[in-house]
Write a protein that holds these residues in place. Structure first.
Motif, mmCIF file in Angstrom:
data_model
loop_
_atom_site.group_PDB
_atom_site.id
_atom_site.type_symbol
_atom_site.label_atom_id
_atom_site.label_comp_id
_atom_site.label_asym_id
_atom_site.label_seq_id
_atom_site.Cartn_x
_atom_site.Cartn_y
_atom_site.Cartn_z
ATOM 1 N N SER A 135 0.796 -1.228 0.000
ATOM 2 C CA SER A 135 0.000 0.000 0.000
ATOM 3 C C SER A 135 0.829 1.280 0.000
ATOM 4 O O SER A 135 0.336 2.339 -0.396
ATOM 5 C CB SER A 135 -0.938 0.005 1.214
ATOM 6 O OG SER A 135 -1.813 -1.100 1.181
ATOM 7 N N LEU A 136 2.071 1.224 0.478
ATOM 8 C CA LEU A 136 2.893 2.432 0.565
ATOM 9 C C LEU A 136 4.042 2.439 -0.436
ATOM 10 O O LEU A 136 4.848 3.377 -0.427
ATOM 11 C CB LEU A 136 3.443 2.589 1.992
ATOM 12 C CG LEU A 136 2.406 2.712 3.109
ATOM 13 C CD1 LEU A 136 3.092 2.835 4.458
ATOM 14 C CD2 LEU A 136 1.472 3.891 2.877
ATOM 15 N N GLU A 137 4.111 1.431 -1.283
ATOM 16 C CA GLU A 137 5.218 1.350 -2.238
ATOM 17 C C GLU A 137 5.194 2.531 -3.209
ATOM 18 O O GLU A 137 4.161 2.844 -3.794
ATOM 19 C CB GLU A 137 5.152 0.028 -3.014
ATOM 20 C CG GLU A 137 5.619 -1.153 -2.201
ATOM 21 C CD GLU A 137 5.593 -2.448 -2.988
ATOM 22 O OE1 GLU A 137 5.275 -2.400 -4.196
ATOM 23 O OE2 GLU A 137 5.884 -3.509 -2.402
ATOM 24 N N GLY A 138 6.340 3.180 -3.355
ATOM 25 C CA GLY A 138 6.461 4.301 -4.274
ATOM 26 C C GLY A 138 6.082 5.639 -3.700
ATOM 27 O O GLY A 138 6.291 6.675 -4.332
ATOM 28 N N MET A 139 5.505 5.651 -2.487
ATOM 29 C CA MET A 139 5.127 6.921 -1.859
ATOM 30 C C MET A 139 6.372 7.574 -1.242
ATOM 31 O O MET A 139 7.163 6.901 -0.594
ATOM 32 C CB MET A 139 4.075 6.692 -0.772
ATOM 33 C CG MET A 139 3.614 7.979 -0.087
ATOM 34 S SD MET A 139 2.502 7.709 1.326
ATOM 35 C CE MET A 139 1.055 7.085 0.479
ATOM 36 N N PRO A 140 6.550 8.890 -1.426
ATOM 37 C CA PRO A 140 7.707 9.555 -0.816
ATOM 38 C C PRO A 140 7.555 9.699 0.693
ATOM 39 O O PRO A 140 6.452 9.883 1.211
ATOM 40 C CB PRO A 140 7.734 10.924 -1.501
ATOM 41 C CG PRO A 140 6.327 11.162 -1.923
ATOM 42 C CD PRO A 140 5.760 9.813 -2.272
ATOM 43 N N ALA A 141 8.669 9.603 1.392
ATOM 44 C CA ALA A 141 8.689 9.751 2.849
ATOM 45 C C ALA A 141 9.932 10.527 3.249
ATOM 46 O O ALA A 141 10.978 10.438 2.592
ATOM 47 C CB ALA A 141 8.671 8.386 3.535
ATOM 48 N N THR A 142 9.821 11.281 4.333
ATOM 49 C CA THR A 142 10.980 11.947 4.909
ATOM 50 C C THR A 142 10.854 11.863 6.422
ATOM 51 O O THR A 142 9.763 11.604 6.943
ATOM 52 C CB THR A 142 11.077 13.414 4.433
ATOM 53 O OG1 THR A 142 12.365 13.938 4.739
ATOM 54 C CG2 THR A 142 10.014 14.297 5.075
ATOM 55 N N VAL A 143 11.963 12.049 7.141
ATOM 56 C CA VAL A 143 11.940 11.879 8.594
ATOM 57 C C VAL A 143 12.642 13.041 9.283
ATOM 58 O O VAL A 143 13.548 13.661 8.720
ATOM 59 C CB VAL A 143 12.596 10.544 9.020
ATOM 60 C CG1 VAL A 143 11.856 9.369 8.427
ATOM 61 C CG2 VAL A 143 14.052 10.492 8.605
ATOM 62 N N PHE A 144 12.201 13.317 10.494
ATOM 63 C CA PHE A 144 12.840 14.319 11.358
ATOM 64 C C PHE A 144 12.653 13.876 12.795
ATOM 65 O O PHE A 144 11.706 13.139 13.106
ATOM 66 C CB PHE A 144 12.235 15.714 11.117
ATOM 67 C CG PHE A 144 10.752 15.795 11.381
ATOM 68 C CD1 PHE A 144 10.257 16.257 12.586
ATOM 69 C CD2 PHE A 144 9.834 15.412 10.396
ATOM 70 C CE1 PHE A 144 8.885 16.335 12.821
ATOM 71 C CE2 PHE A 144 8.468 15.494 10.621
ATOM 72 C CZ PHE A 144 7.993 15.965 11.842
ATOM 73 N N MET A 145 13.575 14.297 13.691
ATOM 74 C CA MET A 145 13.527 13.801 15.058
ATOM 75 C C MET A 145 13.985 14.864 16.050
ATOM 76 O O MET A 145 14.741 15.774 15.708
ATOM 77 C CB MET A 145 14.402 12.548 15.208
ATOM 78 C CG MET A 145 14.054 11.432 14.239
ATOM 79 S SD MET A 145 14.867 9.853 14.610
ATOM 80 C CE MET A 145 13.836 9.263 15.945
ATOM 81 N N SER A 146 13.526 14.708 17.283
ATOM 82 C CA SER A 146 13.966 15.572 18.376
ATOM 83 C C SER A 146 14.828 14.737 19.320
ATOM 84 O O SER A 146 14.359 13.741 19.877
ATOM 85 C CB SER A 146 12.759 16.145 19.127
ATOM 86 O OG SER A 146 13.178 16.955 20.201
ATOM 87 N N ALA A 147 16.079 15.128 19.472
ATOM 88 C CA ALA A 147 17.017 14.367 20.296
ATOM 89 C C ALA A 147 17.244 15.074 21.630
ATOM 90 O O ALA A 147 16.893 16.239 21.797
ATOM 91 C CB ALA A 147 18.340 14.185 19.554
ATOM 92 N N GLY A 148 17.846 14.362 22.559
ATOM 93 C CA GLY A 148 18.225 14.970 23.822
ATOM 94 C C GLY A 148 19.589 15.599 23.692
ATOM 95 O O GLY A 148 19.749 16.767 23.363
ATOM 96 N N SER A 149 20.614 14.792 23.909
ATOM 97 C CA SER A 149 21.988 15.280 23.787
ATOM 98 C C SER A 149 22.445 15.313 22.337
ATOM 99 O O SER A 149 23.419 15.970 22.002
ATOM 100 C CB SER A 149 22.934 14.365 24.576
ATOM 101 O OG SER A 149 22.936 13.065 24.002
ATOM 102 N N GLY A 150 21.746 14.587 21.487
ATOM 103 C CA GLY A 150 22.178 14.447 20.103
ATOM 104 C C GLY A 150 22.893 13.143 19.863
ATOM 105 O O GLY A 150 23.072 12.724 18.725
ATOM 106 N N ALA A 151 23.309 12.478 20.943
ATOM 107 C CA ALA A 151 23.973 11.177 20.796
ATOM 108 C C ALA A 151 22.969 10.160 20.262
ATOM 109 O O ALA A 151 21.865 10.043 20.774
ATOM 110 C CB ALA A 151 24.519 10.719 22.138
ATOM 111 N N GLY A 152 23.366 9.446 19.234
ATOM 112 C CA GLY A 152 22.504 8.399 18.691
ATOM 113 C C GLY A 152 21.486 8.882 17.682
ATOM 114 O O GLY A 152 20.663 8.090 17.226
#
Length: 380
Positions: A118-135
């Motif tokens: 159902s999601l094949e070919g659909m564009p995706a992007t990601v973003f995140m909120s980190a604490g220290s930035g480690a990992g």
């Protein structure tokens, strides 16, 4: 006549232009899990960047309800609606170098979408909120891996905007997606630069989603033809009355929840007294023990209702029932006695009530009950 023909041609061209413009309009889901609001702040910037293109509409939703006042008015997305969008921007906090538990639980429910492509070919992007930035890179990679399994087209942020951000403080820019370093003291997070990167990411993603519109089929998952009935209504229809939750007689709790599993132990208590107490074949008959087993299971369900915050519709599966019966050594029909509890469970929960089961005999049971039931349920 000539003027009239020109007029009709003009109207026809206007309609064609309108249809073409409508066809190029896209709707993008910004799907988040946010704990303290940091991911939500980035989501707003992502959405702003998406809608900077007048042909794009951004819809912010969360994967589960949040107790945070900042997030209480954000609608909750369903798994089934995901294929209806032209692109999805996923946002999550970083949990020890991984996606957050809330987002991971939501993605775990998309197996049917994966099965149906159902999601094949659909564009995706990601973003995140980190604490220290480690990992943070590990977490972003984990996100990408999950979406790649669905065959989604992963749109990276690259080094866009890097030349414009302040180099005097740590920033959350990565080539895989924007992040924010939430725990840095004396600096408002997301910073102005991090917000700018998120807005830029939204702009780029909208451009890509517009270019890909119409290149992939929007496959809806196979419909579930079985409509589940509200369990509270079902209990009323069947005149099944749950007792009050029995109070512990010692240093223990009526139930313990570990993750999505609820563990419950109960005996045949009814109206403050043990129903049909004693040993089978000595003090009580098989029919009386079956009545006691049913009463015990009603106690289990009453405790389960409390464990689900009063909503038995949150029960996903009865995993295991174990019936322990007060019997003589030579008794062997424990399974027949337990059927009363099993049948009630299926009557209340339907297919979700079908479970693994064990039965056994004991020389005695606490408070002289003729039966004790141990239950394990999976809940939302």
């Amino acid at each position: 006549m000539k003027k009239l023909s020109i007029f009709f041609v003009f109207i026809l061209l206007l309609k064609i232009t309108t249809v073409m413009a409508q066809d190029k309009t896209i709707k993008i889901l910004v799907l988040i899990h946010s704990d303290n609001g940091g991911t939500y702040e980035l989501a707003k910037e992502i959405a702003s960047g998406i809608e900077s293109d007048k042909n794009a509409l951004a819809v912010i939703k969360q994967v589960k309800e949040s107790p945070n006042p900042k997030l209480k008015n954000i609608p909750v997305a369903s798994v089934e609606e995901l294929p209806s969008y032209d692109g999805i921007a996923f946002g999550s906090p970083v949990y020890f170098g991984n996606i957050s538990t809330g987002m991971s639980e939501f993605l775990s429910k998309t197996v049917n979408l994966w099965t149906n492509h159902s999601l094949e070919g659909m564009p995706a992007t990601v973003f995140m909120s980190a604490g220290s930035g480690a990992g943070k890179e590990l977490a972003l990679n984990a996100f990408w891996n999950s979406l790649a399994v669905h065959g989604m087209i992963l749109v990276s942020n690259g080094i866009r905007g890097y030349e414009n951000i302040s180099k005097t403080i740590p920033q959350g820019n990565t080539v895989l997606g924007t992040t924010s370093l939430a725990s840095l003291k004396d600096v408002e997070r997301p910073t102005k630069d991090e917000r700018g990167l998120a807005e830029l990411q939204g702009r780029n993603f909208a451009k890509t989603a517009l270019a890909l519109k119409g290149t992939f089929p929007k496959k809806q998952p196979a419909a579930n033809t079985e409509k589940s009935q509200d369990i509270n209504d079902l209990l009323k229809q069947k005149n099944i009355i749950l007792p009050q939750v029995p109070q512990p007689a010692g240093n223990y709790k009526p139930f313990v929840r570990s993750g999505n599993l609820v563990f419950i132990n109960q005996v045949a208590l009814k109206d403050g007294k043990i129903l049909n107490p004693g040993k089978l074949g000595v003090d009580v008959t098989e029919q009386q023990v079956k009545e006691a087993a049913k009463a015990t299971m009603l106690n289990v369900i009453a405790v389960l209702k409390e464990a689900t915050g009063g909503d038995l519709n949150k029960v996903k599966q009865c995993v295991q029932l174990t019936g322990i019966f007060n019997t003589k050594e030579d008794y062997t029909k424990h399974a027949d006695l337990m059927n009363a509890a099993s049948d009630l469970t299926v009557e209340v929960f339907g297919e979700k009530g079908k479970h693994a089961r064990a039965t056994l005999g004991a020389s005695s049971i606490p408070v002289n009950s003729s039966v004790e039931i141990q239950a394990i349920f999976e809940v939302e």
